[in-house]
Motif scaffolding. Sequence first.
Motif, PDB file in Angstrom:
ATOM      1  N   SER A 252      31.395 -17.605 -28.188  1.00 59.75           N
ATOM      2  CA  SER A 252      30.378 -17.936 -27.944  1.00 59.75           C
ATOM      3  C   SER A 252      29.654 -16.691 -27.201  1.00 59.75           C
ATOM      4  CB  SER A 252      30.064 -19.028 -27.177  1.00 59.75           C
ATOM      5  OG  SER A 252      30.431 -20.101 -27.934  1.00 59.75           O
ATOM      6  N   VAL A 253      28.721 -16.071 -27.651  1.00 58.85           N
ATOM      7  CA  VAL A 253      28.223 -15.136 -27.004  1.00 58.85           C
ATOM      8  C   VAL A 253      26.561 -15.116 -26.994  1.00 58.85           C
ATOM      9  CG1 VAL A 253      27.859 -12.569 -27.042  1.00 58.85           C
ATOM     10  CG2 VAL A 253      29.812 -13.580 -27.885  1.00 58.85           C
TER      11      VAL A 253
ATOM     12  N   LEU B  56      34.773  -0.037 -32.529  1.00 58.75           N
ATOM     13  CA  LEU B  56      34.979  -1.369 -31.895  1.00 58.75           C
ATOM     14  C   LEU B  56      34.626  -2.594 -32.800  1.00 58.75           C
ATOM     15  CD1 LEU B  56      36.470  -2.539 -29.784  1.00 58.75           C
ATOM     16  CD2 LEU B  56      34.666  -2.406 -28.136  1.00 58.75           C
ATOM     17  N   ARG B  57      33.389  -2.401 -33.080  1.00 60.96           N
ATOM     18  CA  ARG B  57      32.483  -3.388 -33.809  1.00 60.96           C
ATOM     19  C   ARG B  57      33.078  -3.588 -35.144  1.00 60.96           C
ATOM     20  NH1 ARG B  57      27.358  -5.815 -32.938  1.00 60.96           N
ATOM     21  NH2 ARG B  57      26.555  -5.133 -30.665  1.00 60.96           N
ATOM     22  N   GLY B  58      33.511  -2.374 -35.836  1.00 54.81           N
ATOM     23  CA  GLY B  58      34.195  -2.644 -37.165  1.00 54.81           C
ATOM     24  C   GLY B  58      35.532  -3.256 -37.112  1.00 54.81           C
ATOM     25  N   PHE B  59      36.444  -3.058 -35.983  1.00 54.95           N
ATOM     26  CA  PHE B  59      37.534  -3.671 -35.743  1.00 54.95           C
ATOM     27  C   PHE B  59      37.501  -5.220 -35.714  1.00 54.95           C
ATOM     28  CE2 PHE B  59      40.314  -5.451 -32.305  1.00 54.95           C
ATOM     29  CZ  PHE B  59      41.480  -5.197 -32.771  1.00 54.95           C
TER      30      PHE B  59
ATOM     31  N   LEU C 196      22.845  -7.982 -33.821  1.00 56.28           N
ATOM     32  CA  LEU C 196      23.310  -8.662 -32.457  1.00 56.28           C
ATOM     33  C   LEU C 196      23.443  -7.563 -31.363  1.00 56.28           C
ATOM     34  CD1 LEU C 196      24.199 -11.412 -31.216  1.00 56.28           C
ATOM     35  CD2 LEU C 196      26.514 -10.960 -32.162  1.00 56.28           C
ATOM     36  N   ARG C 197      22.505  -7.374 -30.523  1.00 56.00           N
ATOM     37  CA  ARG C 197      22.689  -6.472 -29.264  1.00 56.00           C
ATOM     38  C   ARG C 197      23.638  -7.209 -28.227  1.00 56.00           C
ATOM     39  NH1 ARG C 197      17.555  -3.688 -27.713  1.00 56.00           N
ATOM     40  NH2 ARG C 197      19.063  -2.132 -27.198  1.00 56.00           N
ATOM     41  N   LEU C 198      24.891  -6.466 -27.856  1.00 53.26           N
ATOM     42  CA  LEU C 198      25.398  -6.726 -27.312  1.00 53.26           C
ATOM     43  C   LEU C 198      25.822  -5.426 -25.857  1.00 53.26           C
ATOM     44  CD1 LEU C 198      28.009  -8.603 -29.062  1.00 53.26           C
ATOM     45  CD2 LEU C 198      26.355  -9.561 -27.812  1.00 53.26           C
ATOM     46  N   PRO C 199      25.993  -5.817 -24.769  1.00 51.17           N
ATOM     47  CA  PRO C 199      26.516  -4.848 -23.692  1.00 51.17           C
ATOM     48  C   PRO C 199      27.853  -4.377 -24.269  1.00 51.17           C
ATOM     49  CG  PRO C 199      25.800  -6.833 -22.653  1.00 51.17           C
ATOM     50  CD  PRO C 199      25.792  -7.295 -24.058  1.00 51.17           C
ATOM     51  N   ASP C 200      28.291  -3.280 -23.860  1.00 48.59           N
ATOM     52  CA  ASP C 200      29.735  -2.678 -24.100  1.00 48.59           C
ATOM     53  C   ASP C 200      30.664  -3.456 -23.503  1.00 48.59           C
ATOM     54  OD1 ASP C 200      28.623  -0.574 -25.545  1.00 48.59           O
ATOM     55  OD2 ASP C 200      28.761   0.753 -24.143  1.00 48.59           O
TER      56      ASP C 200
ATOM     57  N   LEU D  85      31.762  -6.308 -25.629  1.00 49.06           N
ATOM     58  CA  LEU D  85      32.780  -5.947 -26.978  1.00 49.06           C
ATOM     59  C   LEU D  85      34.147  -5.603 -26.149  1.00 49.06           C
ATOM     60  CD1 LEU D  85      30.117  -3.062 -28.542  1.00 49.06           C
ATOM     61  CD2 LEU D  85      30.774  -5.416 -29.172  1.00 49.06           C
ATOM     62  N   VAL D  86      34.135  -5.218 -25.286  1.00 52.01           N
ATOM     63  CA  VAL D  86      35.470  -4.988 -24.678  1.00 52.01           C
ATOM     64  C   VAL D  86      36.122  -6.175 -24.313  1.00 52.01           C
ATOM     65  CG1 VAL D  86      36.893  -4.023 -22.767  1.00 52.01           C
ATOM     66  CG2 VAL D  86      34.995  -2.623 -23.630  1.00 52.01           C
ATOM     67  N   GLU D  87      35.398  -7.222 -23.546  1.00 53.48           N
ATOM     68  CA  GLU D  87      35.830  -8.484 -23.649  1.00 53.48           C
ATOM     69  C   GLU D  87      36.454  -9.295 -24.960  1.00 53.48           C
ATOM     70  OE1 GLU D  87      33.409 -10.781 -21.080  1.00 53.48           O
ATOM     71  OE2 GLU D  87      33.336  -9.356 -19.477  1.00 53.48           O
TER      72      GLU D  87
END
Length: 182
Positions: free
Chosen positions: A16-17, A70-73, A123-127, A130-132
Amino acid sequence: MAKKSFALNTEPHVASVGDAELLFQPEVMGDEFMDALGELREAQKAASGIDLEDLQTLDPDALRSASRGLRGFLAQLMLPESAELFTRLDVVADGAVVASYQDRDEAQKHADGIEGARVLDALRLPDRVLVELMEWVTELYGGGADQRPPTSSSASAPRSQKGGRRGMGVSPSRVSTPAAGR
């Protein structure tokens, strides 16, 4: 004869983001996970010009490339609907989405043809998120203990006591000391 049962996850994992729910595959085979991780490493090598200690020479395209990698992974481990949303790029002009793409170059080409248009993640997200997410999926699929099926929980019986008899020696902390009034 010994028999052991192994549980498999059958329900998607849910991240959930904000208002979005990203659905991840219930199980990922080890080779698929390692292939996706290898592709991420290759993408990061291509964007290795990132030096956060020297922000004046920071190349925004290198940073975008690292984020896209990172998004692709992560998308490779998602169910298709979530992956599509997660990797979609919107061309935005005057506050409205005018087109959507999966490929950054195509999105940028479209945006270049419209005055004032920008390319933004759908879907805009802080970096940090993405790391989490990456850390979470690595625990999920890379053997982390937190997300094992319920049959292998850590809530099992406590470990057994060591064999043998308990020692009868006096502990130094139990040696009597002179007390007043004795």
